[in-house]
Design a protein around this motif. Structure first.
Motif, mmCIF file in Angstrom:
data_model
loop_
_atom_site.group_PDB
_atom_site.id
_atom_site.type_symbol
_atom_site.label_atom_id
_atom_site.label_comp_id
_atom_site.label_asym_id
_atom_site.label_seq_id
_atom_site.Cartn_x
_atom_site.Cartn_y
_atom_site.Cartn_z
ATOM 1 N N GLU A 192 -19.219 73.394 64.807
ATOM 2 C CA GLU A 192 -20.098 72.842 65.788
ATOM 3 C C GLU A 192 -21.469 72.769 64.856
ATOM 4 O O GLU A 192 -22.012 73.519 64.485
ATOM 5 C CB GLU A 192 -20.479 73.927 66.964
ATOM 6 C CG GLU A 192 -21.223 73.253 67.983
ATOM 7 C CD GLU A 192 -21.609 74.053 69.095
ATOM 8 O OE1 GLU A 192 -20.283 74.465 69.918
ATOM 9 O OE2 GLU A 192 -22.470 74.385 69.624
ATOM 10 N N THR A 228 -10.799 70.460 65.092
ATOM 11 C CA THR A 228 -11.722 69.804 65.838
ATOM 12 C C THR A 228 -13.061 70.269 65.437
ATOM 13 O O THR A 228 -13.213 71.554 64.772
ATOM 14 C CB THR A 228 -11.429 70.014 67.272
ATOM 15 O OG1 THR A 228 -11.536 71.703 67.548
ATOM 16 C CG2 THR A 228 -10.155 69.437 67.706
ATOM 17 N N LYS A 262 -22.864 65.377 73.557
ATOM 18 C CA LYS A 262 -21.632 65.985 73.210
ATOM 19 C C LYS A 262 -20.528 65.399 72.524
ATOM 20 O O LYS A 262 -20.027 64.601 73.413
ATOM 21 C CB LYS A 262 -21.130 67.348 74.088
ATOM 22 C CG LYS A 262 -20.140 68.204 73.484
ATOM 23 C CD LYS A 262 -19.839 69.398 74.434
ATOM 24 C CE LYS A 262 -18.846 70.256 73.928
ATOM 25 N NZ LYS A 262 -18.617 71.459 74.831
ATOM 26 N N LEU A 272 -16.491 65.666 70.693
ATOM 27 C CA LEU A 272 -15.614 66.382 70.249
ATOM 28 C C LEU A 272 -15.008 65.394 69.121
ATOM 29 O O LEU A 272 -14.291 64.233 69.481
ATOM 30 C CB LEU A 272 -14.804 66.635 71.335
ATOM 31 C CG LEU A 272 -13.685 67.751 70.883
ATOM 32 C CD1 LEU A 272 -14.253 68.848 70.145
ATOM 33 C CD2 LEU A 272 -12.590 68.034 71.998
ATOM 34 N N THR A 317 -19.778 61.986 75.760
ATOM 35 C CA THR A 317 -20.448 61.771 77.207
ATOM 36 C C THR A 317 -20.720 60.341 77.469
ATOM 37 O O THR A 317 -20.823 60.072 78.554
ATOM 38 C CB THR A 317 -21.855 62.622 77.086
ATOM 39 O OG1 THR A 317 -22.214 62.312 76.005
ATOM 40 C CG2 THR A 317 -21.524 64.154 77.032
ATOM 41 N N THR A 343 -17.185 69.877 67.031
ATOM 42 C CA THR A 343 -18.263 69.533 68.168
ATOM 43 C C THR A 343 -19.778 69.076 67.336
ATOM 44 O O THR A 343 -20.411 70.026 66.808
ATOM 45 C CB THR A 343 -18.351 70.665 69.133
ATOM 46 O OG1 THR A 343 -17.150 70.948 69.436
ATOM 47 C CG2 THR A 343 -19.460 70.100 70.014
ATOM 48 N N GLU A 385 -13.671 63.230 72.667
ATOM 49 C CA GLU A 385 -14.541 63.341 73.776
ATOM 50 C C GLU A 385 -15.988 62.968 73.591
ATOM 51 O O GLU A 385 -16.513 63.219 72.403
ATOM 52 C CB GLU A 385 -14.570 64.715 74.546
ATOM 53 C CG GLU A 385 -13.218 65.329 74.894
ATOM 54 C CD GLU A 385 -13.245 66.634 75.495
ATOM 55 O OE1 GLU A 385 -14.436 67.061 75.686
ATOM 56 O OE2 GLU A 385 -12.273 67.231 75.871
ATOM 57 N N ILE A 426 -23.461 68.050 68.533
ATOM 58 C CA ILE A 426 -24.344 68.068 69.592
ATOM 59 C C ILE A 426 -25.430 67.096 69.245
ATOM 60 O O ILE A 426 -25.960 67.243 67.969
ATOM 61 C CB ILE A 426 -24.827 69.230 70.001
ATOM 62 C CG1 ILE A 426 -23.765 70.412 70.472
ATOM 63 C CG2 ILE A 426 -25.912 69.176 71.273
ATOM 64 C CD1 ILE A 426 -23.048 69.979 71.654
ATOM 65 N N SER A 481 -16.739 78.520 64.340
ATOM 66 C CA SER A 481 -16.435 77.530 65.003
ATOM 67 C C SER A 481 -17.008 76.329 64.504
ATOM 68 O O SER A 481 -18.201 76.153 64.307
ATOM 69 C CB SER A 481 -16.568 77.518 66.536
ATOM 70 O OG SER A 481 -17.893 78.016 66.698
#
Length: 625
Positions: A412, A496, A480, A482, A451, A498, A449, A500, A410
């Motif tokens: 991230e 996609t 976070k 996206l 925050t 992600t 996306e 952090i 994934s």
């Protein structure tokens, strides 16, 4: 409601009860019925009320002896806090004379909330006060009585105080503030509490008072430094005697400690030496053998862009074309690039980039075969042409994200940045590629996306994530993001990732990570630049080829009609082919609708395309499959 009827000879005393605030006209009771009198007796004997201090509150129907409420009754106005609240009435029957006494008790309802005499109460308590010390507070007042009066007091949650209540009778309860834990003014010099009085109604009603406790100081502390660690920054090459930092200490009780013996404390002071702008920028690309910064780049002439010729990204160093080249444009362009730092006295270096405009290279031929056109004469005459087959890319590959990516596949990643970075700080770069060619492989990045939209921005072409403003103390420590990466196919494919972002407190006066991130970003930008040039070139070639073919189709002769000589094995799959002429050449564009299982093998009769010989045929036929 009848409470009681007492007879004493020819006299009777009747007692009723009714709640306060009932509606006008509410029946209290039937006096005649309770006395055993009928309606005819009332009419003959003239029944009436003749006395009573609160007579206007009630009225008797002369015909049937019903006693009912005449107006609004407020128990607190009529009886204040007297309990029970009785209204005395006297009724008279004439012919013969009879006098009867009626008492109506007004019952209380919970129509008042507890009220404190003040909204705020301030107390001063010394920090030397011992646990268990009690401080009397003012009681609240409730005009209701009995179960509807104040039943208890509650104190807001805290670790230092609790509330105790003593019953003083007559619905009077006195609250006391009890110290549970010794106070420390240096830890907390003020405490804000809320005392709540609650009655016994259903639902309950309550009233509040704010209690502010000021903690009085006792000299129980030694002097301490204002910080556990002092940090200072100092420029390199400063003169001897320059003030580096001033450290401060204080005493929680007073400004200095004059005790005997004097108390002392130690503290660590870190001094960071700041870099001075005494080094000029060094250009890594382009560079030649003699050390002068010069490089040569070739780009195709059919590059499609807008506006003027060249543009330079001032932050990444990327050079882009800003409009398409024309035949009148020079074949070679010399660009002088200035690189400078942001020092107070800015230092700089220059680089020369020579851009050569070359003719585009169409794509490689995957295969070729011959097409024979023959007539129906005897003997048959024919001509042939070589068909070059070009494989056109389809958007059948999803973008692959190179960074960020974790062990389970994934996408991230986690990035840490210091809180004191400024706007424009490079956080990280999302890197991805697409195995497709041309526009199908051209990737765009978007922020799906986040925050906090005011904190981070994403470059849609390079995938760089930068801060939009400085961080504040109220900003979250973790964010976070996206990221959506999609290609430019007719049916767009996407992936996609992600990211952090963890905001950490700076451990040094200058962040070495900025230098590292910038160097890494420059390397990535160079790779992205060459990739964009390659993808743009192939995409442009594809677009130009389509435009040329369409133009030729639009200009074909109107008197030429295609005819086909059917073969035994012909299955009609070339019914969407297009023929056109340009000069002395004829062209045929075959659509992709070939039947499943059909093949074209050079040299076999089954794949020979038969065309009528109206004119001589020469040149090449391009087949799009």
């Amino acid at each position: 409601m009848i409470l009681d009827v007492l007879w004493s000879g020819a006299f009777a005393q009747i007692r009723y009860s009714i709640s306060e605030e009932v509606e006008d006209g509410t029946v209290v009771g039937n006096i005649a019925k309770d006395l055993g009198l009928d309606k005819s007796a009332l009419q003959d004997r003239g029944y009436r009320i003749v006395a009573g201090s609160a007579e206007p509150l009630f009225q008797v129907n002369q015909n049937d002896g019903v006693l009912y409420v005449k107006g609004r009754i407020d128990r607190e106005e009529v009886c204040e806090r007297t309990s029970p609240c009785l209204i005395q009435l006297k009724t008279v029957l004439e012919n013969p004379l009879e006098i009867h006494y009626v008492a109506v008790e007004i019952l209380d309802i919970n129509d008042h909330s507890p009220v404190f005499p003040e909204k705020e109460k301030r107390l001063e308590i010394s920090e030397s006060a011992l646990a268990g010390a009690r401080f009397q507070l003012q009681a609240a007042r409730d005009n209701d009585v009995g179960q509807f009066s104040i039943q208890q007091y509650r104190l807001s949650h805290n670790e230092y105080f609790r509330v105790e209540v003593k019953d003083r009778g007559e619905d009077r309860k006195m609250p006391f503030l009890v110290l549970q834990k010794q106070l420390d003014r240096e830890a907390a010099g003020k405490h804000k509490l809320r005392l709540t009085a609650v009655d016994g109604g259903k639902p309950v009603k309550s009233g509040n008072i704010e209690i502010i406790v000021e903690v009085l100081d006792v000299n129980d502390n030694s002097p301490v430094f204002t910080k556990e660690l002092f940090s200072a920054t100092l420029n390199e090459n400063v003169p001897v005697g320059t003030v580096v930092i001033q450290v401060n200490a204080n005493d929680s009780d007073q400004a200095s400690d004059s005790g005997t013996p004097s108390l002392s404390s130690n503290v660590t002071v870190n001094v960071f030496i700041l870099d001075q702008n005494d080094n000029a920028p060094v250009i890594l690309y382009p560079v030649s053998s003699n050390g002068s910064a010069e490089g040569v780049e070739e780009i195709p002439r059919n590059e499609v862009t807008d506006h003027s010729l060249f543009g330079l990204d001032r932050y990444t160093g990327q050079i882009r074309t800003l409009r398409s080249f024309t035949e009148t444009d020079e074949a070679e362009h010399k660009l002088l690039i200035l690189v400078k730092d942001n020092g107070n006295v800015s230092l700089s270096a220059t680089a020369t980039v020579i851009v050569k405009v070359v003719e585009p290279k169409e794509a490689f031929a995957a295969s070729d075969f011959h097409v024979v056109a023959s007539d129906s004469g005897t003997p048959s005459l024919s001509s042939n042409v070589t068909v070059n087959v070009f494989i056109l890319d389809q958007n059948d590959n999803t973008p692959v994200i190179l960074y960020p990516v974790s062990s389970n596949g994934s996408a991230e990643g986690v990035e840490e940045i210091p809180r004191n970075v400024n706007a424009g700080h490079l956080v990280t770069k999302v890197r991805a590629y697409d195995a497709d060619m041309g526009y199908n492989g051209w990737l765009l990045f978007s922020l799906q996306e986040v925050t906090d939209h005011s904190l981070f921005g994403l470059d849609r072409y390079t995938g760089q994530i930068r801060t939009l403003r400085s961080f504040t103390e109220t900003d979250e420590a973790e964010h976070k993001l996206l990221i959506l990466v999609k290609d430019n196919g007719n049916v767009s494919l996407s992936a996609t990732a992600t990211v952090i972002v963890k905001v950490v407190e700076p451990k040094e006066a200058f962040a070495a990570s900025d230098v590292k991130s910038s160097t890494k970003a420059d390397e990535d930008n160079n790779v992205t630049f060459y990739l964009m040039i390659t993808v743009g070139t192939v995409s442009a070639l594809f677009l130009v080829s389509i435009i040329v073919l369409i133009s030729m189709q639009c200009s074909k002769s109107t008197d030429y009609t295609s005819k086909y000589l059917p073969e035994p094995n012909y299955d009609g799959t070339l019914c969407h082919s297009i023929q056109y002429r340009s000069g002395d050449k004829r062209y045929m564009l075959v659509g992709p609708r070939m039947s499943i299982g059909s093949t074209i093998v050079p040299g076999s009769h089954a794949n020979t395309l038969m065309l009528p010989d109206r004119r001589g045929m020469s040149g090449e036929v391009f087949v799009n499959i």
